[in-house]
Structure formats: structure tokens, C-alpha cells
Design a protein around this motif. Structure first.
Motif, PDB file in Angstrom:
ATOM      1  N   UNK A 171       0.857  -1.186   0.000  1.00  9.54           N
ATOM      2  CA  UNK A 171       0.000   0.000   0.000  1.00  9.54           C
ATOM      3  C   UNK A 171       0.889   1.230   0.000  1.00  9.54           C
ATOM      4  N   UNK A 172       0.698   2.159  -0.931  1.00  4.14           N
ATOM      5  CA  UNK A 172       1.588   3.319  -1.004  1.00  4.14           C
ATOM      6  C   UNK A 172       1.524   4.187   0.249  1.00  4.14           C
ATOM      7  N   UNK A 173       2.668   4.696   0.613  1.00  2.00           N
ATOM      8  CA  UNK A 173       2.800   5.594   1.759  1.00  2.00           C
ATOM      9  C   UNK A 173       2.445   7.009   1.314  1.00  2.00           C
ATOM     10  N   UNK A 174       1.635   7.714   2.098  1.00  2.00           N
ATOM     11  CA  UNK A 174       1.149   9.037   1.739  1.00  2.00           C
ATOM     12  C   UNK A 174       1.751  10.096   2.662  1.00  2.00           C
ATOM     13  N   UNK A 175       1.672  11.349   2.240  1.00  2.00           N
ATOM     14  CA  UNK A 175       2.123  12.492   3.034  1.00  2.00           C
ATOM     15  C   UNK A 175       0.920  13.300   3.493  1.00  2.00           C
ATOM     16  N   UNK A 228       8.627  -2.921   2.968  1.00  2.00           N
ATOM     17  CA  UNK A 228       7.376  -2.835   3.722  1.00  2.00           C
ATOM     18  C   UNK A 228       7.642  -2.627   5.212  1.00  2.00           C
ATOM     19  N   UNK A 229       8.742  -3.189   5.719  1.00  2.00           N
ATOM     20  CA  UNK A 229       9.078  -3.001   7.134  1.00  2.00           C
ATOM     21  C   UNK A 229       9.633  -1.614   7.407  1.00  2.00           C
ATOM     22  N   UNK A 265      -5.404   6.606   6.285  1.00  2.00           N
ATOM     23  CA  UNK A 265      -6.513   7.328   5.659  1.00  2.00           C
ATOM     24  C   UNK A 265      -7.700   6.391   5.463  1.00  2.00           C
ATOM     25  N   UNK A 266      -8.765   6.882   4.864  1.00  2.00           N
ATOM     26  CA  UNK A 266      -9.988   6.094   4.729  1.00  2.00           C
ATOM     27  C   UNK A 266      -9.813   4.873   3.834  1.00  2.00           C
ATOM     28  N   UNK A 267      -8.770   4.897   2.962  1.00  2.00           N
ATOM     29  CA  UNK A 267      -8.494   3.753   2.093  1.00  2.00           C
ATOM     30  C   UNK A 267      -7.544   2.754   2.732  1.00  2.00           C
ATOM     31  N   UNK A 268      -7.123   3.037   3.956  1.00  2.00           N
ATOM     32  CA  UNK A 268      -6.215   2.131   4.650  1.00  2.00           C
ATOM     33  C   UNK A 268      -4.747   2.356   4.359  1.00  2.00           C
ATOM     34  N   UNK A 269      -4.417   3.417   3.620  1.00  2.00           N
ATOM     35  CA  UNK A 269      -3.020   3.703   3.332  1.00  2.00           C
ATOM     36  C   UNK A 269      -2.338   4.348   4.534  1.00  2.00           C
TER      37      UNK A 269
END
Length: 333
Positions: free
Chosen positions: A275-279, A299-300, A316-320
Motif C-alpha cells: 500500500x503506497x505511503x502518503x504524506x 514494507x518493514x 486514511x480512509x483507504x487504509x493507506x
């Protein structure tokens, strides 16, 4: 509401996908999951079903043609419009069988070889039918078609290092996102994440265009040069690379981040994440990160970032996972 017309690059991508599905659905190891994925792709756009039916027609003709053992059955046509695709398929099928493949190849409609490669959780080295060698990074995917007047690769996702066999009369073209890289024989690397593309030239020369629909062959790169582009760019951004450039460290299983802002580091990291990491915001994106990481263990890395950076994680709401900068406390007076 009228749909906007598709570009040539979009038509080519759909036709490449149709050819891939025609190959996979005729393969003995095709899985139930792949068949479900094909049905989802076919139903996603009316042109997908049209292209696939045209591929079936070509497949049926090509399957009965006498061919050298080294040649993969041709299943690819190049459209200018969706109706031209159907017309070409019908015309080829109407020809006598011994003539069909020869005519399609001679007119540049059909390749005499089609190959599809995927790399899972290990780096993969493959040899194309023209003798060119390709090294695929984790989770990467590409297709190769050999036409009479050119060789074509579509990088569907990920990253690849190319060692292209020299053939001035038979240029080697790589399509990545909206753009194109054109060579005759050289070594270069193409990295792609979403609509961002980076091309690093090692030896020889390449021509890079950021939009395949634009006229001309693009900007020329020499050794130790890099081109970057993303969706909407009129021309690529060209820069020089240096002796300490680490963009090819993936070939040794490493990702090297040289004190990069998180906004620049995340596309490099996200290529490997489930899952992509967001800012959370721009201030978080300005925090800098360095280090050398194993590409199989990224991933770790996400969970460890709050231990080395002034950030905390939320979802977030998408689980990211989302990185948030820790607010700085004002100095006490």
C-alpha cells in the motif's frame, strides 16, 4: 456526453493488453484468477472487447500457419482507430492461410514474435527474441513485439534495464506511460511509477519524448544523462548524472536514498510497497531521509520511520499509511 477520443498511445496500450490476454487465455497454465481479471478488463471499456475479438481472429489464422520453430505466433495488430483494427483482422482472415502472416508482416501490421514477461519478488533477467537482454526489477512487467520496421517494448509497470542489440535499420522503441524512448543499440534504465518516468542512459544514445502523440523523435540523451517526465509534460526534463548516482542500485537488491526530501523519496519507496505511503502535507514532504535499504524489505521500513524521523503514522480512509510531521514546540522564553 461524448467521450474524448483516445490517443495513439492509448490505442496501442489496449491492443497490447488484448494480445497479452489472448496469449494467456490460450496457455495451459492460465489460472481462474487470470480469467476473472481478463473479464474485468474486457468489461471496463467497449473497445477492449472489440480489440480482443480481433485478436482471436488473428490467433485462429496464425495458429494454422507454417512458421519457423523460433517464431512466436503473431497476435498483434497496430490500430489507428478501433474500426481499423476490426477491418485489418477481417482482411487478414479473408486471405489464404499461407499468405496471411506474410502479408501482415510485410505491411508492418503483424509482428513475427510476441513475448510477455513479469518479475515477481525477485529480479529477473530475460532475453528478447532479437537478442536484446532485459533485467526486470521486482514487480515489473513488459511486453515485446518484433515488427518488420521496428522493435517495440511496452513497460506496463515497474523498472527495467535494457542492453539492446544494435540494428540501425530496426530501431528499438520503449513505451512508458505517455512517452517513448527510441534507440538503435545501447544500455539504459527505465523507471516508472504511476505516470512518472525516469530514463538513465549508460552508453550509446537515446531519443526521449514525454508525449507519444507529439511530432518528432524527442530530445537526445548522451551517456551519464537522465530524462524525467510525467503526464502532461510537453518535453522531458534533462539533467546530468554523476559518478555517485545510485539509481541502478536495485540491480544489486538495494534502494539508496541520498538525503532526499520525503516528497521525492516516496515514489521510489512506494514502487515496492503493498500500500503506497502518503504524506499528510507539504511540511511533512520537506523532511529529509537517507540510507541504504533492501528492496525486498521496504514494507518493514514504513513502521520504522517514526523511530528515525520527526513523524507519526496514521491511516486514511483507504487504509493507506500516512506520514504526519510532529509539530515543533516553540522555544520557551
Amino acid at each position: 456526453m461524448t467521450e474524448s477520443p483516445l490517443s495513439q498511445a492509448q490505442y496501442d496500450a489496449i491492443t497490447d493488453a488484448a494480445a497479452h490476454w489472448c496469449m494467456r487465455l490460450h496457455a495451459s497454465d492460465c489460472t481462474a484468477q487470470e480469467r476473472l481479471a481478463f473479464e474485468q478488463w474486457r468489461d471496463a471499456h467497449p473497445l477492449h472487447a472489440v480489440e480482443y475479438e480481433a485478436m482471436l481472429d488473428i490467433w485462429e489464422v496464425a495458429g494454422d500457419l507454417p512458421r519457423p520453430d523460433a517464431i512466436v505466433p503473431a497476435v498483434r495488430i497496430k490500430p489507428a482507430t478501433p474500426w481499423r483494427t476490426v477491418g485489418i483482422a477481417a482482411a487478414v482472415c479473408a486471405l489464404a492461410l499461407p499468405l496471411a502472416a506474410y502479408s501482415g508482416w510485410n505491411l508492418g501490421w503483424l509482428p513475427d514474435a510476441y513475448q510477455h514477461f513479469e518479475a515477481g519478488d525477485t529480479v529477473r533477467q530475460v532475453t528478447l527474441s532479437d537478442g536484446s537482454r532485459v533485467e526486470l526489477n521486482l514487480g515489473s512487467e513488459l511486453t515485446f513485439s518484433n515488427y518488420k520496421d521496428h522493435r517495440r517494448v511496452t513497460l506496463d509497470k515497474g523498472e527495467a534495464f535494457f542492453s539492446v542489440s544494435h540494428d540501425t535499420a530496426h530501431p528499438f522503441i520503449v513505451r512508458a506511460a505517455d512517452g517513448r524512448i527510441r534507440v538503435t543499440g545501447t544500455q539504459f534504465n527505465v523507471w516508472m511509477y504511476e505516470d512518472q518516468v525516469r530514463v538513465n542512459l549508460i552508453e550509446g544514445s537515446v531519443l526521449v519524448t514525454s508525449n507519444d502523440d507529439l511530432p518528432g523523435d524527442g530530445l537526445r540523451l548522451g551517456p551519464a544523462m537522465q530524462a524525467r517526465y510525467k503526464h502532461g509534460d510537453f518535453t522531458p526534463q534533462i539533467s546530468q548524472t554523476y559518478a555517485n548516482d545510485n539509481s541502478l542500485a536495485w540491480r544489486s537488491g538495494k534502494l539508496v536514498l541520498d538525503d532526499l526530501a520525503l516528497s521525492d523519496a516516496l515514489p521510489l519507496i512506494n514502487r515496492y510497497l503493498d500500500k503506497p505511503l502518503m504524506l499528510a502535507d507539504n511540511s511533512t514532504g520537506s523532511i529529509r531521509l537517507g540510507g541504504i535499504y533492501n528492496i525486498k524489505e521496504l514494507n518493514s521500513l514504513v513502521a520504522s520511520l517514526p523511530k528515525v524521523l520527526p513523524v507519526y503514522l496514521t491511516r486514511n480512509k483507504d487504509g493507506n499509511p500516512v506520514l504526519n510531521a510532529i509539530p515543533q514546540q516553540p522555544p520557551k522564553s
